[in-house]
Design a protein around this motif. Structure first.
Motif, PDB file in Angstrom:
ATOM      1  N   ILE A   1       0.837  -1.202   0.000  1.00 22.77           N
ATOM      2  CA  ILE A   1       0.000   0.000   0.000  1.00 22.77           C
ATOM      3  C   ILE A   1       0.873   1.253   0.000  1.00 22.77           C
ATOM      4  CG2 ILE A   1      -1.712   1.315   1.318  1.00 22.77           C
ATOM      5  CD1 ILE A   1      -2.611  -1.462   2.463  1.00 22.77           C
ATOM      6  N   TYR A   2       1.918   1.223   0.810  1.00 25.18           N
ATOM      7  CA  TYR A   2       2.817   2.378   0.901  1.00 25.18           C
ATOM      8  C   TYR A   2       3.448   2.701  -0.463  1.00 25.18           C
ATOM      9  CZ  TYR A   2       6.923   5.153   2.101  1.00 25.18           C
ATOM     10  OH  TYR A   2       7.874   6.129   2.138  1.00 25.18           O
ATOM     11  N   LYS A   3       3.806   1.662  -1.188  1.00 24.63           N
ATOM     12  CA  LYS A   3       4.453   1.867  -2.488  1.00 24.63           C
ATOM     13  C   LYS A   3       3.466   2.297  -3.568  1.00 24.63           C
ATOM     14  CE  LYS A   3       8.272  -1.334  -1.594  1.00 24.63           C
ATOM     15  NZ  LYS A   3       8.871  -2.672  -1.878  1.00 24.63           N
ATOM     16  N   GLU A   4       2.213   1.809  -3.438  1.00 25.57           N
ATOM     17  CA  GLU A   4       1.227   2.116  -4.472  1.00 25.57           C
ATOM     18  C   GLU A   4       0.562   3.475  -4.274  1.00 25.57           C
ATOM     19  OE1 GLU A   4      -1.605  -1.022  -4.747  1.00 25.57           O
ATOM     20  OE2 GLU A   4      -0.230  -2.399  -5.757  1.00 25.57           O
ATOM     21  N   LYS A   5       0.415   3.909  -3.034  1.00 25.80           N
ATOM     22  CA  LYS A   5      -0.236   5.187  -2.756  1.00 25.80           C
ATOM     23  C   LYS A   5       0.744   6.337  -2.986  1.00 25.80           C
ATOM     24  CE  LYS A   5      -4.313   3.869  -1.082  1.00 25.80           C
ATOM     25  NZ  LYS A   5      -5.629   4.408  -1.516  1.00 25.80           N
ATOM     26  N   LYS A   6       0.236   7.429  -3.430  1.00 24.01           N
ATOM     27  CA  LYS A   6       1.084   8.603  -3.670  1.00 24.01           C
ATOM     28  C   LYS A   6       1.066   9.493  -2.439  1.00 24.01           C
ATOM     29  CE  LYS A   6       0.309   8.548  -8.660  1.00 24.01           C
ATOM     30  NZ  LYS A   6       1.633   8.004  -8.959  1.00 24.01           N
ATOM     31  N   TYR A   7       1.833   9.097  -1.444  1.00 24.86           N
ATOM     32  CA  TYR A   7       1.939   9.886  -0.227  1.00 24.86           C
ATOM     33  C   TYR A   7       2.837  11.095  -0.475  1.00 24.86           C
ATOM     34  CZ  TYR A   7      -0.087   5.911   2.236  1.00 24.86           C
ATOM     35  OH  TYR A   7      -0.922   4.916   2.654  1.00 24.86           O
ATOM     36  N   PRO A   8       2.724  12.108   0.374  1.00 24.87           N
ATOM     37  CA  PRO A   8       3.616  13.274   0.233  1.00 24.87           C
ATOM     38  C   PRO A   8       5.074  12.850   0.310  1.00 24.87           C
ATOM     39  CG  PRO A   8       1.846  13.739   1.787  1.00 24.87           C
ATOM     40  CD  PRO A   8       1.764  12.282   1.469  1.00 24.87           C
TER      41      PRO A   8
ATOM     42  N   GLN B   1       8.781  12.180   1.254  1.00 27.78           N
ATOM     43  CA  GLN B   1       9.355  11.913   2.563  1.00 27.78           C
ATOM     44  C   GLN B   1      10.504  12.860   2.887  1.00 27.78           C
ATOM     45  OE1 GLN B   1       7.931   9.477   4.604  1.00 27.78           O
ATOM     46  NE2 GLN B   1       6.439   9.748   2.976  1.00 27.78           N
ATOM     47  N   THR B   2      10.644  13.138   4.169  1.00 26.17           N
ATOM     48  CA  THR B   2      11.748  13.987   4.588  1.00 26.17           C
ATOM     49  C   THR B   2      13.061  13.223   4.529  1.00 26.17           C
ATOM     50  OG1 THR B   2      12.674  15.213   6.436  1.00 26.17           O
ATOM     51  CG2 THR B   2      11.320  13.333   6.998  1.00 26.17           C
ATOM     52  N   LYS B   3      14.136  13.902   4.243  1.00 29.47           N
ATOM     53  CA  LYS B   3      15.449  13.263   4.199  1.00 29.47           C
ATOM     54  C   LYS B   3      16.082  13.186   5.589  1.00 29.47           C
ATOM     55  CE  LYS B   3      16.418  14.723  -0.560  1.00 29.47           C
ATOM     56  NZ  LYS B   3      17.339  15.490  -1.446  1.00 29.47           N
ATOM     57  N   LYS B   4      15.469  13.882   6.545  1.00 32.41           N
ATOM     58  CA  LYS B   4      16.048  13.909   7.889  1.00 32.41           C
ATOM     59  C   LYS B   4      15.867  12.581   8.621  1.00 32.41           C
ATOM     60  CE  LYS B   4      15.351  18.893   8.574  1.00 32.41           C
ATOM     61  NZ  LYS B   4      14.699  19.920   9.423  1.00 32.41           N
ATOM     62  N   GLN B   5      14.802  11.878   8.321  1.00 28.34           N
ATOM     63  CA  GLN B   5      14.516  10.635   9.026  1.00 28.34           C
ATOM     64  C   GLN B   5      13.847   9.648   8.079  1.00 28.34           C
ATOM     65  OE1 GLN B   5      15.188   9.562  12.267  1.00 28.34           O
ATOM     66  NE2 GLN B   5      14.498   7.650  11.354  1.00 28.34           N
ATOM     67  N   ALA B   6      14.443   8.461   7.931  1.00 31.64           N
ATOM     68  CA  ALA B   6      13.886   7.450   7.026  1.00 31.64           C
ATOM     69  C   ALA B   6      12.509   7.012   7.509  1.00 31.64           C
ATOM     70  CB  ALA B   6      14.828   6.261   6.950  1.00 31.64           C
ATOM     71  N   PHE B   7      11.649   6.657   6.564  1.00 27.32           N
ATOM     72  CA  PHE B   7      10.318   6.173   6.910  1.00 27.32           C
ATOM     73  C   PHE B   7      10.459   4.804   7.566  1.00 27.32           C
ATOM     74  CE2 PHE B   7       5.919   4.741   5.976  1.00 27.32           C
ATOM     75  CZ  PHE B   7       5.249   5.851   6.485  1.00 27.32           C
ATOM     76  N   PRO B   8       9.662   4.518   8.600  1.00 25.09           N
ATOM     77  CA  PRO B   8       9.803   3.241   9.313  1.00 25.09           C
ATOM     78  C   PRO B   8       9.572   2.032   8.413  1.00 25.09           C
ATOM     79  CG  PRO B   8       7.810   4.410   9.990  1.00 25.09           C
ATOM     80  CD  PRO B   8       8.623   5.365   9.189  1.00 25.09           C
ATOM     81  N   ARG B   9      10.219   0.938   8.761  1.00 22.25           N
ATOM     82  CA  ARG B   9      10.087  -0.298   8.004  1.00 22.25           C
ATOM     83  C   ARG B   9       8.711  -0.925   8.234  1.00 22.25           C
ATOM     84  NH1 ARG B   9      15.969  -3.309   8.815  1.00 22.25           N
ATOM     85  NH2 ARG B   9      17.245  -1.671   7.854  1.00 22.25           N
ATOM     86  N   LYS B  10       8.362  -1.840   7.341  1.00 25.67           N
ATOM     87  CA  LYS B  10       7.024  -2.443   7.391  1.00 25.67           C
ATOM     88  C   LYS B  10       6.783  -3.202   8.690  1.00 25.67           C
ATOM     89  CE  LYS B  10       8.524  -6.535   4.733  1.00 25.67           C
ATOM     90  NZ  LYS B  10       8.297  -7.328   3.503  1.00 25.67           N
ATOM     91  N   ARG B  11       7.827  -3.823   9.258  1.00 22.97           N
ATOM     92  CA  ARG B  11       7.656  -4.558  10.515  1.00 22.97           C
ATOM     93  C   ARG B  11       7.305  -3.602  11.652  1.00 22.97           C
ATOM     94  NH1 ARG B  11      11.950  -9.057  12.224  1.00 22.97           N
ATOM     95  NH2 ARG B  11      10.874 -10.001  10.435  1.00 22.97           N
TER      96      ARG B  11
ATOM     97  N   HIS C   1       6.890  11.573  10.924  1.00 24.29           N
ATOM     98  CA  HIS C   1       6.078  10.880   9.916  1.00 24.29           C
ATOM     99  C   HIS C   1       4.664  10.558  10.405  1.00 24.29           C
ATOM    100  CE1 HIS C   1       9.635  10.414   7.471  1.00 24.29           C
ATOM    101  NE2 HIS C   1      10.255   9.695   8.391  1.00 24.29           N
ATOM    102  N   ILE C   2       4.271  11.054  11.560  1.00 25.44           N
ATOM    103  CA  ILE C   2       2.983  10.668  12.150  1.00 25.44           C
ATOM    104  C   ILE C   2       1.798  10.861  11.202  1.00 25.44           C
ATOM    105  CG2 ILE C   2       1.280  11.336  13.915  1.00 25.44           C
ATOM    106  CD1 ILE C   2       3.559  11.535  15.917  1.00 25.44           C
ATOM    107  N   PRO C   3       1.638  12.005  10.524  1.00 25.48           N
ATOM    108  CA  PRO C   3       0.472  12.159   9.639  1.00 25.48           C
ATOM    109  C   PRO C   3       0.389  11.078   8.561  1.00 25.48           C
ATOM    110  CG  PRO C   3       1.524  14.276  10.027  1.00 25.48           C
ATOM    111  CD  PRO C   3       2.440  13.241  10.592  1.00 25.48           C
ATOM    112  N   ILE C   4       1.519  10.719   7.978  1.00 22.58           N
ATOM    113  CA  ILE C   4       1.519   9.694   6.929  1.00 22.58           C
ATOM    114  C   ILE C   4       1.247   8.321   7.530  1.00 22.58           C
ATOM    115  CG2 ILE C   4       2.920   8.570   5.152  1.00 22.58           C
ATOM    116  CD1 ILE C   4       4.397  11.205   4.804  1.00 22.58           C
TER     117      ILE C   4
END
Length: 731
Positions: A200-207, A209-219, A249-252
C-alpha cells in the motif's frame, strides 16, 4: 532488617511512579475488593456439594486437593481462580469440564477459551479419559451406554473449545449472513500484514518523505498498528512515547493505517487483530447476534486470563454480561509477561471491578518445585508491587537445595560453568532434564558454542517458525488465491516469483484478475503472458486445482508447479522441500480449503522438518538440553534450570529501567524463569556485558533485592570484590 546479597541502594529505580499512582490506586482497590470475596475450601461445603450430586462417576474428592475441588465444583456465577505456578491449573480445568458434564450441562453450552489449540485439546482429551476410565466394564457396554446418563466421547466433541482467534473466526463464518460479511475471507498472518502495508505504501502517492529521518520499516509499522488496536492507544501517542525518532512521519503513518484497514475490507482480508475486533464490534451493534451467543454459551472457561488483551476481555464481557452466564477465568497475575503482544495485565487485576459479585479462589499448593526453590519463588513474588496475595507451598518432605547464584569473569566462563554443571549432573539426570533460559535469544550464543565444543546435544526453541519460512508461505499463497481470488497479497507473492514480472506488472495483473470477476483468464493475455513464460503453466495449474476434489490433490498440483520454480531461486531447495512433507500430511486431515488455511494460520506447526534431526532408530536424539527464551518457556518445567546473563541492563532489560510498569513485567519474567525449576535452580551472570547499548556490570537487581538466606552464593574472586565494595550487611 532483611539482609540482602548486594547493596540495593546503588540501583536506580523509575521516576514515573507518581504519574501512574492513580492507576495503581484503582488496581489496588479492585484487588482488595475481590480479596474480600475469597472463598476458602470448607470440607462441609465440599462434602455437601458432592453429596447432593448423586451418581457421580468420578471421585473428585480423592483426585483433587481442597482448593482444586472448590474450583472444579463452583459452576455458577463469576469466579477468578488464581493458579500459582505448578498448582495443577490444567488438572483443575479438566475436572471442572468433567463435573459440568456429569451435572447434566449440555456440551454445546460449554465454551473453553485458551491461548493454544494444544491446551484446549489436552483438557478435553484428559476429561474424556477421566470419564471413560471411571466407568465399569458393564457400564462401558454398548447397550448400557445407549441409555446411560454418563457423557460420551461424542458429547465432549460438542464442547466449543480453542483459541480466541479460532473461536472468533468460526463465528464470523458461521454467522456471516447475519453480520453481513463475506464468509470467504482469508487470514493475514503477521508477515502477510507487513507485506500488505509495504504494498500500500508503495502504491499510494503519499507526500514526499523527509530526508532527515527514514520512513519506518514495514515490521515497525505493523507492530504500531497492532499495538494501537490491542491496547487502545492512538497511533500518535504510541509513536510519540515509544518511537520519537519517527514522530515527523505521524500524519503519513496515521493515513497509512486507515488505507491498510480499507484495503483489507475491499479484498476480504482479515489480520489477527481483525478477527477478534470484528466479533466485538458486531456484539456491540447487533442485538440478535449478541443474544444468540449469550443463549448458546452458558458456561464459559478462560485459561491464562492474565494474557488477554483489551479486545479479548471485551469479547468475554459481552458474552458473559447476563448474570445467568457462568464464567470462570483462570490465571496467575505473577505470570503476565506478554505486554509486547498487547496483553493487558490490568484485566486480571480489575476482575473484581468488572464483576463485583465475583468470587476468588486460590490454588497455592505447588506440585512442581522443591520447598527450597519455592521459598525463593515466594520471595520474588513478594517484591512484585501489585497482585493477589499468594504463598506457594509444597507437601514434599525433602527440602532440596537452595538456588545457586554464580558469577563468572565473562560470558565464555559463564557458559563453561553451565556446561560443567550439566555434565556433573549427568549421572542422575538426562540432558533433556536441563534447560537454559535467556532473557533474549542472543544471550545463548556463548552457551551454544560451548555445548558444541563439549558435544553436549541441545535444541534451541525459537528461530523461524514453520509457517514463516519463505517456501511454505509461497505454497500457501497459491492455496489462498484458490479460496479467495481477491487476496492481492497472495497474488503479488506468487507473480513476483517469476523473472520478468515486477511489482508494477503484478499490480496491473492483479487488478485485471479482480476486475474480470476473479477469473484466471488475464494470465493468458498477451500483454502479460509475454512478460514470463511461466504465467501460462500457472493458469493451467490453478485451473486444475480449482477442479480438484481434495486438499491433498490441490497441494500436490501446486508443488508440481512450484518446486521447479524453487530450484531457480534457492540453492538449498532440497532441504527446504522437506517441509512440503508436513504440508502434504496436514492436507490429508482436512476436507476443505478454509479449514486447512484456518488451522495453518491460527495454530501452525512450531518447527520446520528441514531444521530437525530426522535420524531414525537413535533414542539419544531426544536426549537434548533445551535452550529457550523465558517467554517461550512459560508453561513448561524441567528438573534443572539455568537462568543466565543476570546482569542489570540485560535482566532486567535496560529499556525497562525508566518505566515502572515495564520493570514490573521484567520482574515477573524472572519469576516465570525461576518457577520452571523442579529440583535445582542455577542463576548465572558474567562480570560485565558491553555492547552498543552500554556497559553493564552490576548483578541483576532481582538477585540483589532478595534475602541472602534464600540463595547460595558461589563466591568467585570478582564476586568477593563486589560483595566487599557493596558492603552487604550479611557479609
Amino acid at each position: 532488617m532483611i539482609s540482602t546479597i548486594f547493596n540495593i541502594q546503588s540501583y536506580s529505580y523509575p521516576q514515573n511512579f507518581v504519574e501512574i499512582k492513580p492507576k495503581l490506586a484503582r488496581l489496588e482497590q479492585a484487588i482488595k475488593k475481590l480479596e474480600a470475596n475469597l472463598v476458602e475450601a470448607n470440607n462441609e461445603i465440599l462434602e455437601e456439594r458432592l453429596r447432593n450430586e448423586l451418581g457421580l462417576k468420578v471421585d473428585y474428592a480423592r483426585e483433587l486437593n481442597a482448593n482444586q475441588l472448590l474450583a472444579a465444583t463452583t459452576i455458577e456465577g463469576k469466579a477468578l481462580v488464581i493458579a500459582g505456578a505448578g498448582s495443577g491449573k490444567t488438572k483443575t480445568l479438566t475436572y471442572r469440564t468433567s463435573y459440568l458434564l456429569e451435572n447434566g450441562i449440555a456440551p454445546k453450552q460449554i465454551l473453553l477459551l485458551t491461548f493454544t489449540r494444544k491446551a484446549a485439546n489436552e483438557i478435553k482429551s484428559r476429561a474424556k479419559a477421566l470419564l471413560t476410565n471411571s466407568l465399569s466394564d458393564d457400564e462401558l457396554s454398548e447397550d448400557v451406554l445407549s441409555t446411560h446418563t454418563m457423557p460420551t466421547s461424542k458429547a465432549l466433541n460438542d464442547i466449543t473449545s480453542g483459541t480466541f482467534h479460532s473461536f472468533c473466526n468460526r463465528l464470523l463464518r458461521q454467522y456471516s449472513k447475519l453480520l453481513g460479511i463475506n464468509p470467504r475471507f482469508t487470514i493475514l498472518d503477521t508477515g502477510d500484514s507487513e507485506d500488505a502495508i509495504d504494498l500500500i505504501y508503495k502504491e499510494k502517492k503519499y507526500p514526499a518523505q523527509t530526508k532527515k529521518q527514514a520512513f519506518p520499516r514495514k515490521r515497525t509499522l505493523q507492530n504500531l498498528f497492532s499495538t494501537s488496536r490491542n491496547r487502545r492507544i492512538p497511533i500518535r501517542n504510541l509513536v510519540e512515547d515509544n518511537y520519537p525518532d519517527i514522530a515527523i512521519h505521524i500524519p503519513i503513518i496515521e493515513q497509512l493505517a486507515i488505507d491498510f484497514h480499507e484495503y483489507k475490507r475491499a479484498n476480504h482480508l482479515y489480520d489477527f487483530d481483525d478477527i477478534i475486533s470484528q466479533v466485538v464490534r458486531h456484539l456491540k451493534s447487533n442485538d440478535k447476534f449478541r443474544q444468540l451467543l449469550q443463549e448458546n454459551y452458558r458456561y464459559i472457561m478462560v485459561d491464562e486470563y492474565q494474557d488477554t488483551n483489551i479486545p479479548q476481555k471485551q469479547l468475554i464481557d459481552l458474552i458473559c454480561a447476563p448474570a445467568s452466564v457462568s464464567l470462570m477465568v483462570v490465571g496467575d497475575d505473577n505470570q503476565s509477561i506478554y505486554a509486547f503482544r498487547g496483553a493487558n495485565y490490568e484485566n486480571i487485576l480489575l476482575f473484581g471491578e468488572t464483576y463485583p459479585e465475583a468470587r476468588l479462589i486460590k490454588l497455592e499448593q505447588n506440585y512442581r518445585s522443591t520447598p527450597a526453590i519455592l521459598n525463593y519463588i515466594n520471595a520474588l513474588s513478594a517484591n512484585i508491587t501489585l497482585g493477589y496475595q499468594k504463598q506457594l507451598y509444597s507437601n514434599a518432605t525433602i527440602t532440596g537445595d537452595k538456588p545457586v547464584f554464580s558469577r563468572a569473569s565473562d560470558e565464555t566462563r559463564e557458559a563453561k560453568y553451565i556446561a560443567d554443571k550439566i555434565v556433573e549432573h549427568k549421572a542422575d539426570f538426562d540432558y533433556s532434564d536441563c534447560a537454559v533460559l535467556c532473557r533474549t535469544s542472543f544471550q545463548s550464543n556463548y552457551v551454544q558454542l560451548e555445548f558444541m565444543e563439549r558435544r553436549i546435544p541441545f535444541i534451541v526453541v525459537g528461530g523461524i517458525k514453520f509457517i514463516e519460512r519463505r517456501h511454505v508461505k509461497d505454497v500457501l499463497a497459491f492455496v489462498k488465491i484458490l479460496y479467495n481470488p481477491n487476496d492481492t497479497i497472495a497474488w503479488h507473492r506468487i507473480l513476483t516469483l517469476f523473472k520478468g514480472v515486477g511489482a508494477v506488472t503484478a499490480t496491473r495483473l492483479t487488478q485485471a484478475i479482480n476486475s474480470d470477476d476473479n477469473s484466471f483468464e488475464p494470465l493468458l493475455l498477451p500483454k502479460f503472458s509475454k512478460k514470463s513464460p511461466q504465467l501460462e503453466p500457472l493458469y493451467t495449474t490453478l485451473t486444475k486445482a480449482q477442479q480438484a476434489q481434495s486438499v491433498e490433490t490441490i497441494i500436490e498440483l501446486i508443488l508440481d508447479f512450484y518446486i521447479p520454480v524453487l530450484k531457480t531461486v534457492e540453492e538449498n531447495w532440497r532441504e527446504r522441500s522437506e517441509d512440503f512433507r508436513v504440508l502434504k500430511n496436514l492436507a490429508t486431515e482436512y476436507r476443505s480449503l478454509d479449514d486447512f488455511l484456518e488451522n495453518l494460520a491460527l495454530d501452525p506447526p512450531n518447527d520446520s522438518v528441514a531444521a530437525m534431526d530426522t535420524t531414525e532408530g537413535n533414542d539419544s536424539d531426544e536426549d537434548k538440553v533445551t535452550i529457550s527464551t523465558i517467554h517461550s518457556a512459560k508453561g513448561l518445567e524441567w528438573p534443572i534450570v539455568f537462568v543466565n546473563s543476570l546482569v542489570d541492563g540485560m535482566t532486567p532489560h535496560y529499556r525497562s529501567l525508566d518505566d515502572f510498569e515495564e520493570l514490573e513485567e521484567e520482574r515477573k519474567l524472572f519469576y516465570v524463569a525461576c518457577s520452571r525449576a523442579k529440583n535445582k535452580l542455577y542463576l548465572t551472570a558474567p562480570d560485565y556485558f558491553a555492547s552498543y547499548s552500554g556497559y553493564f556490570d552490576k548483578p541483576s537487581r532481582f538477585i540483589a533485592e532478595l534475602s541472602a538466606d534464600e540463595v547460595e552464593v558461589k563466591r568467585s574472586r570478582k564476586l568477593l570484590e563486589t560483595l566487599a565494595s557493596d558492603d552487604p550487611v550479611w557479609w
